[in-house]
Design an enzyme around this catalytic site. Sequence first.
Site, short mmCIF file in Angstrom:
data_model
loop_
_atom_site.label_atom_id
_atom_site.label_comp_id
_atom_site.label_asym_id
_atom_site.label_seq_id
_atom_site.Cartn_x
_atom_site.Cartn_y
_atom_site.Cartn_z
N GLU A 58 0.83 -1.21 0.00
CA GLU A 58 0.00 0.00 0.00
C GLU A 58 0.86 1.26 0.00
OE1 GLU A 58 -2.23 -3.41 1.65
OE2 GLU A 58 -0.28 -2.51 2.12
N ARG A 267 9.25 -11.46 0.36
CA ARG A 267 8.39 -10.33 0.71
C ARG A 267 8.74 -9.74 2.07
NH1 ARG A 267 4.95 -6.71 -1.83
NH2 ARG A 267 3.29 -6.04 -0.43
N ASN A 341 1.91 -6.83 -6.61
CA ASN A 341 1.86 -5.88 -7.72
C ASN A 341 2.59 -6.40 -8.96
OD1 ASN A 341 1.72 -3.67 -9.37
ND2 ASN A 341 2.71 -2.26 -7.97
#
Length: 431
Positions: A58, A267, A341
């Site tokens: 985000e 990640r 993404n």
Amino acid sequence: MRALYTVLLYLAAPFVLLRLLWKSRLLPAYRGRLAERFGFVPRADGIGAWLHAVSVGEALAAQPLIEALIARHGAGRVWVTTTTPTGSSRIAAAFGDRVRHSYAPYDLPDAVARFLDRVRPGHAIVMETELWPNLFAACAKRMIPLTIANARLSPRSFRGYSAVRGFAAATLAHCTAIAAQSEADAGRFIALGAPHTRVQAVGNLKFDLTLPDLPILHGRNLRERFGRQRPVWIAASTHEGEEAAALSAHAALLELHADALLVLVPRHPQRFDGIWRQIVDSGLKAERRTRLAALDKSGYPQALDEVQVFLGDSMGEMFLYLAMADVAFVGGSLVAIGGHNILEPAAIGLPVLFGPAMFNFEAARKLLIDSGAAIQIDDAPQLAEETAVLFGNDLRRHTMGKAGEAAVRANRGALAKLLALLDGQRPGVSA
């Protein structure tokens, strides 16, 4: 219903803190700044806008919007909150002291009130799918315009919220505007009870990303050190289970392309060391970003032409890693995370591979598949197979990369629409 929710939240608070302490075993930053999570932040004057972005994804999506808000309100007059230390680090690295930053308050009435009383923002902007009943109600009570920006609601999330549809509708009624990523997202918000006059599909802010020239240049220079002619692929934003799949795929790939290099970028930073041990145990020749950087600083020459796996164990350098690659696999998609993404590798001109679990990025998935810029795979063998095909077909790889660039470019414009939406809101006027 909100009263019951609040009581349950207060009862859960001690366990939430224990969970933070548990997570801090691997990432000590979770132990820091706990007071901020209860609204104890420095007092501020003249905060034009407060934006909340939960974590890294985000925060990255919000970067163009934050830059625009800084341009409008001035440096130091935009407050940004995150929930995770990795999101916090991303904001600090990207904006420094141009924004005020803290963790977001828990959705407890006193914590929210304390935060809003100290920050006193002119506008509140929440990214994507964060629905906080007490926070939204507190903003409405203070007549602070509240916008959900880049709003998305997957079919899976919609089904979950539908179990408490009345409560969700009451929460969404406090929003001044909901700027949805797509017509499908907008429809789901309306079906959940959001006032249809306040919901508008403006597009996905991720299309408005600005490619950072310097990290891309550094990535291409770093690739040269590993060997210019070597085929290179990246497994980006991977989760537990996906590193094993990537290493398995790479072992198969080496049978066809003996000089291939895998750039593996997990990640979450708390998993870096464990994944490094996993790579070493696989028997593949490996190097990691942090160790290489330390060797470079010491002046020790490092031969990289025999390295088979390069671990990207740093934060905020995704474009550097992407710039090293010929093909990109994006994680969170071979496990039930919902994807990450896929527009970043497409924007840089890479063919994109991903697994079947893309429910958080369905519109982007469909766009890249339909434009011929991406391939959906099901498992490690197919990942190896499709990557090998792309390595062996320069024309197809180039064509897919150009299609991805064109698809991203054609869908820009969400930022301008969102800013126009914010222009129509005046602080102190109730929705």
